[in-house]
Design an enzyme around this catalytic site. Structure first.
Site, PDB file in Angstrom:
ATOM      1  CG  ASP A 167      37.519  45.066  32.013  1.00  0.00           C
ATOM      2  OD1 ASP A 167      36.337  45.219  32.340  1.00  0.00           O
ATOM      3  OD2 ASP A 167      37.612  43.965  31.585  1.00  0.00           O
ATOM      4  CG  HIS A 172      37.184  39.739  36.813  1.00  0.00           C
ATOM      5  ND1 HIS A 172      36.503  39.441  35.773  1.00  0.00           N
ATOM      6  CD2 HIS A 172      37.187  39.035  37.940  1.00  0.00           C
ATOM      7  CE1 HIS A 172      36.320  38.000  35.768  1.00  0.00           C
ATOM      8  NE2 HIS A 172      36.628  37.801  36.975  1.00  0.00           N
TER       9      HIS A 172
END
Length: 435
Positions: free
Chosen positions: A80, A82
């Site tokens: 992921d 961010h």
């Protein structure tokens, strides 16, 4: 545990032990604290800071305040990205499907706007029917079958952070390194990640306006995450102007679709998206080098595979299956569109990016209070980048507003957020460093 005693101790600069932090977070998650107590705690941390041990304890307590996701049946690396928040920053919307198209599984837990910055979830909610809080089974299914899913925090995933996040937004406590670190990483730890790449913004449109502070935050995030067993790195990126040429919700979603189908290329946004794709692919072991990884990402875009992944994700999460083919059918436009005209000829040399973000809020595209409803139609598009030569009376942006009066105010405000000079400004690299 007496909440006000913990607040007092942090207010006075004492170091809290892990047990006290766990007790406070448990009360936060259970709804036993008032908004006043939450805000007071956040402000005490803002002023007094936290030691590394306190940050680790806060992060783990918030991650453990709800469920932890498991991905044992998915044979792809779980990764992921961010961002710490910016203006016109819609990188996640394109990056997740690109990374998935290249072989990663991307369970992306995103947030709403904080302060002057836009939120990925607010942008996604401009898509009719899109479910930002699916149940766990559907979330798992979408990640497994589409390759990525961008959703918000459910009530069972780091619930303590969800409540603290909302209060920070309206109490001027967003730009606290301990709170940013714990907020970001608690969600990522709960999401069961193996690899994480962080976008730490620096500049007048970021929460960290100072390069040194941005590096401290990046180091905090990387050290805490790696210490918790998630392979993590961070890129420091420039936020002294909007990253995309749009700032708002539906307008940024249009920008995302244009990017995925090839109508937007060779921009600052393009550089950032491809850099993060490359970092994710190398960190996860999919590619051997940044050059190989960037080539894979470009191929995912040019082949249309990334767009296909995005379309499948949207459809599986309740949105229209033909969004990419027919964006005008679903992304509602504001009733008033007004150009912002250059007051003089010269070079666009500086931008108050934070002011641009606040102007989006003034239009109704962000929140002043946690319960505020957002007008997804409003914002700015066709923002010219710094270093552009303009002529007096030439449009430098387009306002999207609910009525004429709001459009007039926003156009006047936006013009004030840009400086036009006779001399061409020096170019600033959009990627400032790697931690």
């Amino acid at each position: 545990m007496i909440p006000q005693e913990i607040i007092r101790r942090k207010r006075d600069g004492d170091e809290l032990d892990a047990a006290d932090i766990r007790s406070f977070v448990a009360a936060l998650a259970a709804g036993r604290l008032s908004e006043g107590q939450i805000g007071a705690f956040a402000m005490a941390v803002w002023f007094k800071g936290m030691s590394r041990a306190e940050i680790v304890a806060l992060t783990l307590a918030m991650a453990d305040s709800g469920d932890r996701l498991q991905w044992a049946d998915i044979d792809r690396p779980i990764a992921d990205k961010h961002s710490t928040g910016g203006v016109g920053d819609n990188v996640s919307l394109m990056l997740a499907p690109i990374a998935a198209a290249c072989g990663l599984a991307v369970p992306m837990i995103s947030g709403r706007g904080l302060g002057h910055t836009g939120g990925t979830l607010d942008k996604l909610e401009s898509i009719p029917g899109y479910r930002i809080t699916p149940d766990a089974d559907l979330f798992h299914k979408v990640v497994k079958e589409a390759g990525c899913a961008i959703i918000g925090q459910t009530g069972t995933l780091a619930p303590a952070d969800g409540r603290l996040y909302a209060v920070r937004d309206v109490t001027a406590t967003v730009d606290s390194i301990p709170l940013i670190t714990a907020s970001i990483l608690s969600k990522k730890l709960a999401a069961g990640l193996e690899t994480l790449v962080l976008d730490v913004k620096v500049g007048n449109g970021a929460f960290m306006a100072d390069r040194g502070q941005a590096e401290i935050l990046a180091q905090s995030l990387v050290e805490v995450a790696n210490g918790a067993g998630v392979k993590t790195s961070a890129l420091i990126t420039d936020m002294n102007q909007p990253l995309a040429d749009s700032a708002g919700n539906a307008v940024e979603m249009r920008n995302c679709l244009d990017f995925l189908v090839g109508r937007k290329r060779d921009t600052r946004l393009d550089i950032v998206v491809l850099a993060f794709a490359a970092e994710m692919l190398v960190k996860s072991g999919i590619a051997a080098s940044p050059d190989e990884a960037e080539g894979m990402a470009r191929q995912a875009l040019s082949s249309g595979k990334a767009a296909e992944v995005f379309a499948r994700m949207v459809s599986m999460l309740g949105g229209p299956a033909d969004l990419i083919e027919n964006p005008d059918r679903y992304l509602v436009r504001a009733p008033v569109e007004k150009p912002v005209l250059a007051a003089r000829s010269g070079w666009l040399s500086a931008c108050d990016a934070r002011g641009v973000g606040l102007s989006v809020i003034d239009l109704g595209g962000g929140r002043r209070h946690p319960s505020d409803r957002i007008d997804h139609r409003v914002g700015f598009s066709e923002l010219l980048p710094l270093g552009t030569r303009v002529t007096a009376g030439e449009p430098i942006a387009l306002v999207h507003a609910a009525d004429e009066a709001a459009a007039e105010r926003a156009a006047a405000a936006l013009a004030m957020h840009y400086r036009i000079t006779d001399d061409k400004p020096e170019t600033t690299p959009v990627i400032a460093g790697l931690v």
